[in-house]
Design an enzyme around this catalytic site. Structure first.
Site, PDB file in Angstrom:
ATOM      1  N   ASP A 129       2.562  -4.457   8.148  1.00 16.23           N
ATOM      2  CA  ASP A 129       3.551  -3.598   7.520  1.00 16.23           C
ATOM      3  C   ASP A 129       4.932  -3.931   8.064  1.00 16.23           C
ATOM      4  O   ASP A 129       5.277  -5.095   8.238  1.00 16.23           O
ATOM      5  CB  ASP A 129       3.166  -2.135   7.794  1.00 16.23           C
ATOM      6  CG  ASP A 129       3.538  -1.195   6.664  1.00 16.23           C
ATOM      7  OD1 ASP A 129       4.750  -0.955   6.477  1.00 16.23           O
ATOM      8  OD2 ASP A 129       2.633  -0.695   5.979  1.00 16.23           O
ATOM      9  N   HIS A 174       7.977   2.836   7.825  1.00 11.22           N
ATOM     10  CA  HIS A 174       6.835   2.863   6.908  1.00 11.22           C
ATOM     11  C   HIS A 174       5.528   2.580   7.650  1.00 11.22           C
ATOM     12  O   HIS A 174       4.532   3.295   7.481  1.00 11.22           O
ATOM     13  CB  HIS A 174       7.047   1.828   5.803  1.00 11.22           C
ATOM     14  CG  HIS A 174       6.014   1.847   4.733  1.00 11.22           C
ATOM     15  ND1 HIS A 174       4.966   0.963   4.693  1.00 11.22           N
ATOM     16  CD2 HIS A 174       5.883   2.628   3.642  1.00 11.22           C
ATOM     17  CE1 HIS A 174       4.225   1.206   3.625  1.00 11.22           C
ATOM     18  NE2 HIS A 174       4.760   2.214   2.967  1.00 11.22           N
ATOM     19  N   SER A 349       0.769   3.615  -0.774  1.00 14.53           N
ATOM     20  CA  SER A 349       0.912   3.310   0.651  1.00 14.53           C
ATOM     21  C   SER A 349       0.243   4.371   1.517  1.00 14.53           C
ATOM     22  O   SER A 349      -0.194   4.086   2.627  1.00 14.53           O
ATOM     23  CB  SER A 349       2.382   3.240   1.037  1.00 14.53           C
ATOM     24  OG  SER A 349       2.984   2.064   0.620  1.00 14.53           O
TER      25      SER A 349
END
Length: 419
Positions: A129, A174, A349
């Site tokens: 990520d 994220h 996600s």
């Protein structure tokens, strides 16, 4: 390069601001240097969260202090309570984590041996990520893996690949949010993760622009599973599960890229399962890499009613659905980037790490399960969609059903497979 929003932006990387403060708490505004600024090519409601700043993280929302004089330290897990609906962690955000009852996580946690004392060899998950962020939710269980962003202009840290996998740039948090869904501690602070015993290796593959090049993703996949990568030190913490809440950029969306497919095949042969988000374009996931690749367990989103949100990709390459939320009803998560340590994003996600977390629970009790066995347990135990489908259009399929942690764990525990 496609003239479209960046890959991770479109996949739900740019996280919504937390808007649901805990009962009785005042949530402060973000400091000025974390206020999101609009980016060209991004949707107004999908804004980056700001570049990490060298200041203390905001404290996690905490439960009221215990009245007993033998007060536990902040890092000591708080005792969960048993109820007819399963094991209830003391973490204050748990009451608003609507996704956990949907996947029957509390019932799974209550099963014998699922959350036993911390194992000598914890299950290792790699999150490919935006990189490592020092989250209090994963204290002592998060590993700063490696930075595979080879283009110095996109890396944002002064060089190309290096041994520091820290997140850089407006999308840095994220990966932290994804990891917290998988493994946030049950410690009376913040949120409850699916597997509070898991170890998470953060592998940076996304540049500061939120995009992922195929060579960087391919090498990140191999390294995460413990395979050799030329010029890169061996991974001392090879993972059994690889979470990819992303898709490769700079390539057409016409099917799995052969280079990504070869890497997926290699890590599968190594014994690691790749779990990927289906992407957020409301399109057929089969055109995406890795969502459209063989040997990938591809996950799309459902909302609180068990239906596919408009943004969520669909199709025959999708194996399973899990809660990913929708605009205005996102997934409550802890993040050092959020006001009061809280955010409320939505997207596939967020759906994928629910599956990764449950898969890691399966490995807690059956450590020798193969990728194929894990996939069968997760899909065969899924809860059927309301009215047997997630979308009125039959082509917009969402896989076998909704993730069911309790059913998957019961099936594993009733079998000697993977002992």
């Amino acid at each position: 390069m496609r003239a479209v929003p960046s890959a991770l932006t479109r996949l739900g990387l740019t996280l919504l601001l937390g808007s649901l403060p805990a009962s009785g708490l005042t949530v402060p505004a973000l400091p000025p240097d974390t206020q999101p600024t609009p980016q060209l090519g991004t949707l107004p409601e999908l804004l980056p969260v700001g570049t990490p700043a060298p200041r203390p993280a905001p404290p996690l929302i905490t439960s009221p202090a215990p009245t007993s004089p033998a007060t536990a330290s902040p890092t000591t897990p708080s005792p969960a309570t048993a109820s007819p609906s399963g094991r209830v962690p003391a973490d204050p955000l748990f009451a608003r984590q609507w996704t956990l009852p949907v996947v029957r996580a509390p019932q799974a946690w209550a099963l014998p041996g699922v959350l036993a004392a911390a194992p000598a060899r914890p299950v290792t998950v790699a999150v490919l990520d935006t990189g490592f962020v020092n989250s209090p939710e994963l204290a002592g269980r998060a590993v700063n893996g490696f930075d595979f962003v080879s283009d110095p202009a996109r890396a944002g840290d002064g060089d190309g690949r290096d041994a520091d996998g820290s997140g850089v740039g407006p999308y840095a948090y994220h990966g932290e949010v994804v990891a917290n869904i998988i493994g946030a501690a049950h410690d009376g602070r913040g949120m409850a993760g699916l597997n509070p015993r898991v170890r998470v290796v953060q592998v940076r593959v996304a540049g500061t622009d939120g995009q992922i090049s195929v060579p960087d993703l391919v090498d990140g996949l191999k390294w995460a599973a413990g395979l050799p990568v030329p010029g890169v030190p061996a991974n001392p913490n090879p993972a059994r599960l690889l979470n990819l809440s992303l898709f490769a950029d700079f390539i057409p969306l016409t099917g799995c890229d052969p280079r990504v497919q070869a890497a997926v095949d290699a890590v599968t042969a190594r014994g690691a399962l790749v779990i990927a988000g289906a992407a957020n374009d409301g399109a057929d996931a089969g055109g995406y890499s890795p969502a459209g690749c063989r040997n990938v367990l591809t996950v799309t989103s459902i909302d609180g009613q068990g239906q596919r949100p408009e943004y969520a990709n669909w199709g025959r390459s999708v194996a399973l659905a899990a809660p990913g939320g929708e605009p205005g009803a996102g997934v409550p998560v802890s993040s050092v980037s959020g006001a009061g340590g809280l955010r409320d994003p939505h997207g596939t996600s967020l759906a994928a790490p629910h599956v990764t977390g449950v898969a890691s629970l399966l490995l807690n009790v059956r450590p020798n399960l193969t990728p194929a066995s894990l996939r069968r347990l997760l899909t065969a135990s899924a809860t059927p969609f309301p009215s047997s489908r997630c979308d009125p259009q039959p082509a917009h399929s969402c896989g076998a059903g909704t993730l069911n942690a309790e059913a998957a764990l019961k099936a594993a525990l009733s079998s000697s497979l993977g002992k």
